[in-house]
Design an enzyme around this catalytic site. Structure first.
Site, PDB file in Angstrom:
ATOM      1  N   GLY A   1      39.703 -36.319 -14.728  1.00  0.00           N
ATOM      2  CA  GLY A   1      39.184 -37.285 -13.750  1.00  0.00           C
ATOM      3  C   GLY A   1      40.033 -38.540 -13.747  1.00  0.00           C
TER       4      GLY A   1
ATOM      5  N   GLY B   1      40.100 -41.610 -11.189  1.00  0.00           N
ATOM      6  CA  GLY B   1      38.908 -42.427 -10.951  1.00  0.00           C
ATOM      7  C   GLY B   1      39.107 -43.864 -11.413  1.00  0.00           C
TER       8      GLY B   1
ATOM      9  N   ILE C   1      38.314 -29.505 -12.503  1.00  0.00           N
ATOM     10  CA  ILE C   1      37.930 -29.279 -13.904  1.00  0.00           C
ATOM     11  C   ILE C   1      37.313 -27.884 -14.036  1.00  0.00           C
ATOM     12  CG2 ILE C   1      35.613 -30.311 -13.666  1.00  0.00           C
ATOM     13  CD1 ILE C   1      37.911 -30.718 -16.707  1.00  0.00           C
TER      14      ILE C   1
ATOM     15  N   TYR D   1      21.844 -36.371 -12.994  1.00  0.00           N
ATOM     16  CA  TYR D   1      23.024 -36.886 -13.704  1.00  0.00           C
ATOM     17  C   TYR D   1      22.685 -37.211 -15.163  1.00  0.00           C
ATOM     18  CZ  TYR D   1      26.849 -40.261 -14.585  1.00  0.00           C
ATOM     19  OH  TYR D   1      27.913 -40.954 -15.098  1.00  0.00           O
TER      20      TYR D   1
ATOM     21  N   LYS E   1      24.233 -35.484 -18.517  1.00  0.00           N
ATOM     22  CA  LYS E   1      24.927 -36.266 -19.552  1.00  0.00           C
ATOM     23  C   LYS E   1      24.229 -36.115 -20.914  1.00  0.00           C
ATOM     24  CE  LYS E   1      28.401 -38.250 -17.373  1.00  0.00           C
ATOM     25  NZ  LYS E   1      29.808 -38.050 -17.794  1.00  0.00           N
TER      26      LYS E   1
HETATM   27  N1  SER Z   1      27.479 -46.068 -12.935  1.00  0.00           N
HETATM   28  C1  SER Z   1      26.806 -44.793 -13.079  1.00  0.00           C
HETATM   29  C2  SER Z   1      26.046 -44.462 -11.855  1.00  0.00           C
HETATM   30  O1  SER Z   1      25.568 -45.360 -11.211  1.00  0.00           O
HETATM   31  C3  SER Z   1      25.832 -44.845 -14.215  1.00  0.00           C
HETATM   32  O2  SER Z   1      26.473 -44.747 -15.414  1.00  0.00           O
HETATM   33  O3  SER Z   1      25.872 -43.318 -11.555  1.00  0.00           O
END
Ligand code: SER
Length: 357
Positions: free
Chosen positions: A10, A13, A54, A151, A155
């Protein structure tokens, strides 16, 4: 393993933009992977760049086997707001992509396991409501690990698997991966803008003001979250990567530079850019994510174990880092000197609309 080779996934980014030059200064040969070609100035600093997903396991495996990196920064990810829109993509990139990279590294025999630096997130926390969020204040690493979004689930799972692999090797033997994770707060860079995240409103508000554009903030004025500047985030990654294993009391660390509400950020921005037009129009789906994240995190372990010491508190982040850099970038003058009207109030329109984008 080659301990002077760093793999960055990545790489194109926001983090990659500052991390790659920093790794070069630290003397690493950088091998970079991203879905799209890196900008020339980054590409020139890498010993190899691979344009691939990836999820292209063969290509990733070939790259890793040829370079045998001793240090891995696995930055490839789909962020929180985008993950809610496309959970399959989020799972594939955030979980399968990470798991495959673990497997590839595990299968390479080495006396010294590679250091695997994983950017996790405040998204792993899930506070049930605003009252609890306020009462809780700064959360510690082992509290409220019940994410309410895809998300955060992605994680948290990768943190757990990484921690397991740092402790043991499936099937027996010494651990094959030296896993270390940072739970990042919202990050704000003067060099780039984020996409697909929930904390994006803070950098977007500041950049828009510096460009002289109006901005509609997608969370309520009272939404409070922890933040950090990108240079401080990059320093934290490098500090954790360089720490002795024996100093680590955990494999997963909170960090933060400051905590601020959206209205505090707005007011601070208006001090510097009094002509800025900032409105608040909360988007329910994004607001719900922000409301479930803690208003601050306790970073005592990172300070104690590996010397986290961010340079920018809220004042320094805006006044000393962001505003001067953004004025240079966008060529905006300091309007305050021209006898402008002084700070304006941050405005709310009457209605809000649903949706995520
Ligand atoms: N900055 C990220 C998000 O807003 C959170 O870690 O998804």
């Amino acid at each position: 393993m080659n301990d002077r080779v760093a793999l960055v996934t990545g790489a194109g980014g926001e983090m990659g933009h500052l991390l790659i030059p920093a790794l070069r200064r630290d003397g690493y040969a950088v091998v970079a992977l991203d879905l799209v070609e890196l900008p020339d100035e980054l590409r020139q600093q890498c010993s190899e760049t691979l344009v691939a997903s990836i999820l292209d396991v063969d290509a990733v495996e070939d790259l890793v086997r040829r370079h045998r990196p001793g240090l891995v920064f696995h930055l490839a990810a789909v962020l929180s707001s985008k993950a809610e829109i496309d959970p399959n993509l989020a799972h594939n990139v955030n979980v399968t992509g990470t798991f495959e990279l673990f497997r590839i590294l595990r299968e390479m025999s080495s006396d010294v396991p590679p250091r695997f630096i994983f950017p996790s997130s405040i998204a792993v926390y899930g506070l049930p409501d605003a009252e609890t969020k306020k009462r809780q204040g700064a959360v510690e690493e082992n509290e409220w690990n019940v994410p309410s979004g895809i998300y955060g689930c992605n994680k948290l799972y990768c943190e757990l698997i990484g921690t397991y692999l740092a402790r043991t090797r499936p099937g027996g033997g010494a651990p094959a991966i030296d896993f270390r994770a940072i739970r990042f707060p919202g990050l704000i860079s003067a060099a780039t803008l984020p996409t697909g995240g929930t904390t994006d409103y803070a950098p977007m508000m500041i950049h828009a003001a510096a460009r002289g554009e109006s901005y509609s903030c997608f969370v309520r004025e009272d939404t409070r979250l922890p933040f950090m500047t990108m240079p401080d985030a990059i320093d934290a990654l490098r500090l954790l990567a360089g720490a002795c294993s024996s100093d680590l009391s955990t494999r997963v660390y909170n960090i933060r530079g400051f905590a601020a509400s959206a209205t505090e950020i707005c007011e601070r921005v208006l001090r510097h850019f009094p002509e800025a037009k900032i409105e608040f129009e909360s988007i329910p789906a994004r607001q719900a994510i922000a409301d479930s994240w803690p208003e601050d995190v306790n970073d005592a372990r990172a300070r104690r174990d590996w010397g986290l010491d961010p340079e920018h508190d809220f004042d320094a982040a805006v006044d000393e880092y962001l505003v001067p850099a953004l004025r240079r970038r966008y060529g905006t003058q300091d309007q305050r000197a021209a006898g402008s009207r002084g700070p304006r109030r941050c405005a709310s329109p009457p209605d809000s609309s649903p949706g995520l984008s």
